[in-house]
Design a protein around this motif. Sequence first.
Motif, short mmCIF file in Angstrom:
data_model
loop_
_atom_site.label_atom_id
_atom_site.label_comp_id
_atom_site.label_asym_id
_atom_site.label_seq_id
_atom_site.Cartn_x
_atom_site.Cartn_y
_atom_site.Cartn_z
N SER A 12 0.48 9.17 -11.14
CA SER A 12 -0.52 9.01 -10.08
C SER A 12 -1.85 8.49 -10.63
O SER A 12 -2.26 8.84 -11.74
N THR A 23 1.53 1.65 3.67
CA THR A 23 2.37 2.06 4.80
C THR A 23 1.89 3.38 5.40
O THR A 23 1.89 3.56 6.61
N GLU A 24 1.46 4.30 4.54
CA GLU A 24 0.96 5.60 5.01
C GLU A 24 -0.45 5.49 5.58
O GLU A 24 -0.96 6.45 6.16
N VAL A 62 2.61 -0.16 -1.83
CA VAL A 62 3.27 -0.30 -0.52
C VAL A 62 3.33 1.05 0.18
O VAL A 62 3.06 1.15 1.37
N ARG A 63 3.67 2.10 -0.55
CA ARG A 63 3.72 3.44 0.04
C ARG A 63 2.36 3.83 0.61
O ARG A 63 2.25 4.28 1.75
N ASP A 64 1.30 3.61 -0.18
CA ASP A 64 -0.05 3.97 0.28
C ASP A 64 -0.49 3.12 1.47
O ASP A 64 -1.13 3.62 2.39
N GLU A 117 5.42 -0.65 -5.64
CA GLU A 117 6.01 0.37 -4.76
C GLU A 117 4.98 1.43 -4.37
O GLU A 117 4.94 1.85 -3.20
N ASN A 118 4.16 1.86 -5.33
CA ASN A 118 3.12 2.86 -5.02
C ASN A 118 2.10 2.30 -4.04
O ASN A 118 1.66 3.00 -3.12
#
Length: 181
Positions: free
Chosen positions: A22, A64-65, A60-62, A57-58
């Motif tokens: 992280s 998207t959220e 995109v996750r952030d 990927e990290n």
Amino acid sequence: MTSFKYYVGASIDGFIADRNGSVQWFKPYATAPAVEEHFQKFFETIGAVVIGGKTYENIVRDVTEGSIPWVFGDKPVWVFTHHELPTLPGADLTFIRGEVGFWSRDIAQSAGAGDVWVVGGADLAGAFVEAEALDEVLLVTVPEVLGEGASLFGRGISTQLAALEIEQLGTDIFLARYAIG
């Protein structure tokens, strides 16, 4: 001529991500006014971005959220990956596999008159060093000790750096700019 620049934040003990991968620990420093101002000036010089699959990927996750916006705007983003990854609507993405040296010319051409920001992760930055394709490191060092995590280059590389500039960004944050080789 286009330069490849690794602009990254790190703890005082040289880690860019904590033991869990992280970078959340860095967010309070990234939003410091002097750091934001410096980053904006840097980003204006960037014509293209290159990023590793895990880091993508990290992000995109952030995105998207809804915790962060897509920060790369309409700049071409090249993603080194060995896996199928999701796309983001409106993002100029090119997914690639292979050696950094093979792709560096195409990436540089996509930057136009700008430079290329090697976002990371650490293994990708290390691959750029090994391919002798990285020109500069811009290292934002903050007063945090992580003890372990992802190191600056993520692999056992050896290279010479030459300090070009050291700047204080606020009271306890420093930016060092280094030439590679």
